[in-house]
Design an enzyme around this catalytic site. Structure first.
Site, short mmCIF file in Angstrom:
data_model
loop_
_atom_site.label_atom_id
_atom_site.label_comp_id
_atom_site.label_asym_id
_atom_site.label_seq_id
_atom_site.Cartn_x
_atom_site.Cartn_y
_atom_site.Cartn_z
N CYS A 2 0.85 -1.17 0.00
CA CYS A 2 0.00 0.00 0.00
C CYS A 2 0.89 1.23 0.00
O CYS A 2 2.09 1.13 0.23
CB CYS A 2 -0.86 -0.02 1.24
SG CYS A 2 -1.66 -1.61 1.45
N ARG A 27 0.95 1.72 -5.92
CA ARG A 27 1.09 0.69 -4.90
C ARG A 27 -0.25 0.07 -4.52
O ARG A 27 -0.32 -0.77 -3.64
CB ARG A 27 1.76 1.26 -3.66
CG ARG A 27 3.12 1.87 -3.94
CD ARG A 27 3.68 2.50 -2.70
NE ARG A 27 4.23 1.50 -1.82
CZ ARG A 27 5.52 1.19 -1.73
NH1 ARG A 27 6.38 1.84 -2.48
NH2 ARG A 27 5.94 0.28 -0.90
N TRP A 76 -4.06 -1.84 -1.32
CA TRP A 76 -4.22 -2.99 -2.20
C TRP A 76 -4.55 -4.15 -1.27
O TRP A 76 -3.73 -4.54 -0.44
CB TRP A 76 -2.94 -3.27 -2.98
CG TRP A 76 -3.08 -4.39 -3.96
CD1 TRP A 76 -3.60 -4.32 -5.22
CD2 TRP A 76 -2.71 -5.76 -3.77
NE1 TRP A 76 -3.57 -5.55 -5.81
CE2 TRP A 76 -3.03 -6.46 -4.95
CE3 TRP A 76 -2.14 -6.48 -2.71
CZ2 TRP A 76 -2.80 -7.82 -5.12
CZ3 TRP A 76 -1.91 -7.84 -2.88
CH2 TRP A 76 -2.24 -8.49 -4.07
N ASN A 102 1.51 -0.82 5.74
CA ASN A 102 1.87 -1.49 4.49
C ASN A 102 2.57 -2.78 4.87
O ASN A 102 3.52 -2.74 5.66
CB ASN A 102 2.80 -0.60 3.66
CG ASN A 102 3.32 -1.32 2.43
OD1 ASN A 102 2.65 -2.19 1.88
ND2 ASN A 102 4.53 -0.98 2.01
N GLY A 103 2.12 -3.91 4.33
CA GLY A 103 2.78 -5.18 4.63
C GLY A 103 1.77 -6.21 5.06
O GLY A 103 0.56 -6.07 4.83
N GLU A 505 4.74 -14.53 -21.52
CA GLU A 505 4.54 -13.10 -21.33
C GLU A 505 3.28 -12.63 -22.07
O GLU A 505 2.49 -11.84 -21.55
CB GLU A 505 5.79 -12.33 -21.81
CG GLU A 505 5.65 -10.82 -21.87
CD GLU A 505 5.33 -10.15 -20.54
OE1 GLU A 505 5.37 -10.82 -19.48
OE2 GLU A 505 5.00 -8.95 -20.56
N LYS A 509 0.02 -10.93 -20.41
CA LYS A 509 -0.51 -9.62 -20.84
C LYS A 509 -2.01 -9.72 -21.09
O LYS A 509 -2.78 -8.88 -20.65
CB LYS A 509 0.16 -9.13 -22.13
CG LYS A 509 1.54 -8.55 -22.02
CD LYS A 509 1.62 -7.16 -21.46
CE LYS A 509 1.81 -7.16 -19.97
NZ LYS A 509 3.09 -7.51 -19.44
N GLU A 512 -3.98 -10.25 -17.71
CA GLU A 512 -4.04 -9.19 -16.71
C GLU A 512 -4.86 -7.99 -17.17
O GLU A 512 -5.46 -7.31 -16.34
CB GLU A 512 -2.65 -8.77 -16.21
CG GLU A 512 -1.80 -8.01 -17.19
CD GLU A 512 -0.45 -7.61 -16.61
OE1 GLU A 512 -0.34 -7.32 -15.41
OE2 GLU A 512 0.52 -7.58 -17.38
N HIS A 528 0.93 -33.93 -24.87
CA HIS A 528 0.94 -34.64 -23.59
C HIS A 528 -0.26 -34.28 -22.72
O HIS A 528 -0.24 -34.50 -21.51
CB HIS A 528 2.25 -34.37 -22.84
CG HIS A 528 3.45 -34.88 -23.57
ND1 HIS A 528 3.73 -36.22 -23.74
CD2 HIS A 528 4.44 -34.22 -24.25
CE1 HIS A 528 4.82 -36.37 -24.46
NE2 HIS A 528 5.28 -35.16 -24.78
N LYS A 628 0.70 -1.75 -9.44
CA LYS A 628 1.92 -1.67 -10.25
C LYS A 628 3.10 -2.32 -9.52
O LYS A 628 3.89 -3.03 -10.11
CB LYS A 628 2.22 -0.21 -10.57
CG LYS A 628 3.45 0.02 -11.43
CD LYS A 628 3.25 -0.52 -12.83
CE LYS A 628 4.48 -0.45 -13.68
NZ LYS A 628 4.41 -1.40 -14.81
C1 AGP Z 1 3.38 -7.42 -15.54
O1 AGP Z 1 2.66 -6.78 -16.49
C2 AGP Z 1 3.13 -7.15 -14.16
N1 AGP Z 1 2.25 -6.19 -13.84
C3 AGP Z 1 3.88 -7.92 -13.10
O2 AGP Z 1 3.92 -9.26 -13.46
C4 AGP Z 1 5.31 -7.44 -12.76
O3 AGP Z 1 6.15 -7.68 -13.85
C5 AGP Z 1 5.81 -8.15 -11.50
O4 AGP Z 1 4.99 -7.81 -10.44
C6 AGP Z 1 7.25 -7.85 -11.19
O5 AGP Z 1 7.45 -6.49 -10.96
P1 AGP Z 1 8.90 -5.86 -10.94
O6 AGP Z 1 9.46 -6.02 -12.30
O7 AGP Z 1 8.68 -4.42 -10.57
O8 AGP Z 1 9.70 -6.61 -9.92
#
Ligand code: AGP
Length: 633
Positions: A2, A27, A76, A102-103, A505, A509, A512, A528, A628
């Site tokens: 957070c 955050r 969050w 936060n935590g 990846e 994308k 998410e 398999h 993020k």
């Molecule tokens: C990817 O689009 C993400 N939002 C997420 O997977 C991100 O890459 C991951 O949380 C790692 O973050 P960082 O690169 O800041 O360590």
């Protein structure tokens, strides 16, 4: 994970705190809250809001009360649903102690039960509220703030950055830090505290990065710092040369689209930065010369906390990361093994910490992270530091905790990435790691000067293809393909060798931002089991490679899909006609050096996924349930 901001001074603080919160939205953005001690009477005034990305804005617009001491929080959710009760601040029963956290508090259920047995009443289902009641109970017992905090930190397990306000101490911010970052800013007759100094970087550049396992009592003109055993501790004031620059979308509909289009420049900046990094000599002449200058110069190795001898004796390279950064690391594994001929292993940070550790001499650990704050990666770094291993942060944020705590660092030059879905961080990580693999290879004699130069040129060519391929397919994607593919409920992604982590990846994308179910497999695994999922309602996306042998294996996999009436989308390269002809929807890109095939495909893949999501009308830059920066484990 957070965001926390607080201020104490002789002027009303609401504006400063709420503005800081809006900068920390990365955050978490589930809910937000603000509490202050009113100028007119010594009691708390507070407001909390829940619901998507809007609460901070609503707080800014509608909060009317103010105070000279106050704090705010953007959440969050980890424990408890997103609602007003679970939003911070949390209070003790008498509502005269407030906390933002936060935590994660480990074992909070047990503490909660004990407190309920003592007669405490809880208003939320968060772990954070436990702290408010616990500190209240301890304060009644000790009747002394310092002793209360020592007792509190003995009881609390997990990770926590906390700020308390006590009505009884209306001039003091009480701050505790254990494994979650906290920064104190020193201004004129004002002190600020935040989980990221960006929150107040326009007010002061003088900051104290609170050492781990410390607590602080902060008034408008004093800071008293203590270790968890209660002993006074000294602190260091650092000047930070970085200011929050408000970024706008520069005409793009979303930050994600803007960041997709920034990649070519970001890659060029990253490569140029790699070339001049640490060089103490005046750089003149052609790009070709830069590498030879570096070869004579060991500034790069010093910045990485290494020596030329250490590089020569290197036996293992390890990469540790999460999410998109993990995918970039998996791609980079092929770079280090192919170019430098060094065995390379890649670990998910969240798994690494709980695996058996084998001390292998002459190893290095690259911690790859856009933010440099991801809790799992940071904790893996700390664990490795405790084993006296060589840790190196590969990150986009110079002021991050990983840069401070690792033995060395190297910075991508992506610029601020605002969209939760990582785009330019991914492509600059790949570029940096490709460059570094060559640079290590050069030092070890595996790579010649000419090859190093070609690698730099190939990176620029890949960046060019990344951008032009978007332009080539832009119209078709926007008009025809995105509206069509947005109607599907699920996708399968396949790749092989270096295109497998890239396919992972791509699947991430799509998941998410579009919330469409996407499953990724190494193409060879299809038969398999997963082939049972293939039908006309489940498009299969295959990413090609430029290795001839593996390409032919991929063609076989594509045939397996078509034989089951599967719908095939293919990202291929010019001349790969067999694969292209099998596709219901082919994307064809110019050829490039094989190891950079994923980088070349990156822009088009992201653009395709972006437009599918845009059709669905989701919140692209701030997808549901995400943040993020993932600063909780
Ligand atoms: C990817 O689009 C993400 N939002 C997420 O997977 C991100 O890459 C991951 O949380 C790692 O973050 P960082 O690169 O800041 O360590």
């Amino acid at each position: 994970m957070c965001g926390i901001v607080a201020s104490v001074g002789n002027k009303p603080c609401r504006h400063v705190v709420l503005q800081g919160l809006s900068r920390l939205e990365y955050r978490g953005y589930d809910s937000a809250g603000f509490v202050c001690i009113d100028q007119n009477h010594p009691y708390f005034s507070f407001k909390k809001e829940a619901g998507g990305v809007a609460p901070i804005q609503r707080l800014i617009e509608t909060a009317t009360f103010d105070g000279v001491i106050g704090m705010g929080h953007t959440r969050w959710a980890t424990h408890g649903v997103v609602d007003e009760d679970n939003a911070h601040p949390h209070f003790n029963c008498k509502k005269n102690i407030a906390v933002v956290h936060n935590g994660i508090v480990e074992g909070h259920d047990e503490i909660r039960s004990q407190l309920i047995n003592q007669g405490h009443t809880f208003n939320s289902s968060t772990d954070s509220e436990t702290i408010a009641h616990l500190v209240s109970s301890l304060h009644s017992e000790y009747n002394d703030l310092h002793a209360t905090l020592v007792a509190l930190t003995t009881r609390l397990k997990g990770a926590y950055a906390l700020i308390f306000l006590f009505e009884q101490y209306p001039d003091t911010l009480i701050v505790v830090r254990h494994r979650s970052p906290m920064v104190i800013g020193i201004a004129e007759q004002q002190m600020l505290v935040a989980s990221d100094f960006l929150a107040f970087s326009d007010i002061t550049k003088d900051v104290i990065f609170m050492p781990d396992n410390t607590f602080a009592l902060i008034t408008k003109d004093t800071i008293k710092l203590f270790t968890f055993d209660g002993a006074p501790s000294s602190y260091q004031v650092t000047k930070v040369d970085h200011t929050h620059k408000p970024l706008d979308k520069e005409g793009f509909e979303h930050y994600m689209l803007k960041e997709i289009y920034e990649q070519k420049r970001a890659i060029a900046r990253t490569i140029n930065f790699c070339k001049i990094i640490g060089s103490s000599v005046e750089l003149e002449g052609t790009l070709h010369n830069f590498s030879s200058i570096l070869q004579q110069n060991d500034a790069l190795w010093r910045q990485l906390g290494l020596t030329k001898d250490r590089i020569k004796n290197l036996r293992y390279i390890n990469l540790i990361s999460a999410g998109t950064s993990w995918h970039a690391s998996r791609i980079a594994q092929f770079f280090f093994e192919t170019i430098c001929k060094i065995p390379t292993r890649v670990y998910l940070a969240s798994e690494f910490r709980y695996m058996s550790f084998f001390d292998e001499p002459n190893s290095i650990y690259l911690m790859v992270s856009q933010s440099g704050e991801t809790a799992d990666t940071l904790e893996a770094l700390r664990l490795l530091n405790s084993f006296e291993q060589q840790t190196i942060a590969i990150t986009n944020v110079a002021s991050s905790t990983m840069v401070r705590e690792a033995h060395g660092f190297m910075l991508m030059q992506a610029g601020p990435e605002i969209s939760v879905a990582s785009t330019k961080a991914f492509s600059t990580q790949i570029s940096l790691l490709y460059w570094l693999a060559h640079r290590i290879g050069l030092e070890r004699g595996e790579v010649g000067q000419e090859q190093m130069h070609h690698a730099e040129e190939a990176l620029m060519l890949a960046a060019e293809i990344l951008e032009t391929s978007i332009e080539n397919y832009k119209f078709k994607i926007v008009q025809e393909l995105a509206p069509h593919y947005a109607t599907f409920d699920r996708f399968i992604f396949l790749g092989r060798h270096i295109s497998y982590p890239f396919a992972m990846e791509a699947a991430l994308k799509l998941k998410e931002i579009s919330y469409i179910f996407a499953q990724c497999y190494p193409a060879g695994e299809l038969k398999h089991g997963p082939i049972a999922l293939v039908d006309e309602k489940t498009p299969v996306v295959i990413f090609s490679v430029l290795d001839e042998l593996i390409y032919h294996k991929l063609v076989s996999n594509a045939n397996e899909v078509k034989a089951r009436k599967g719908h095939l989308i293919v990202f291929a390269f010019e001349g790969q006609d067999e694969l292209i002809n099998l596709a219901d929807c082919p994307f064809v890109l110019p050829r490039i050096t094989p190891l950079l095939a994923p980088l070349a495909m990156t822009g088009l893949m992201q653009f395709f996924v972006y437009h599918i999501t845009r059709q669905l009308g989701h919140s692209i830059d701030k997808p549901r349930n995400l943040a993020k920066s993932v600063t909780v484990e």
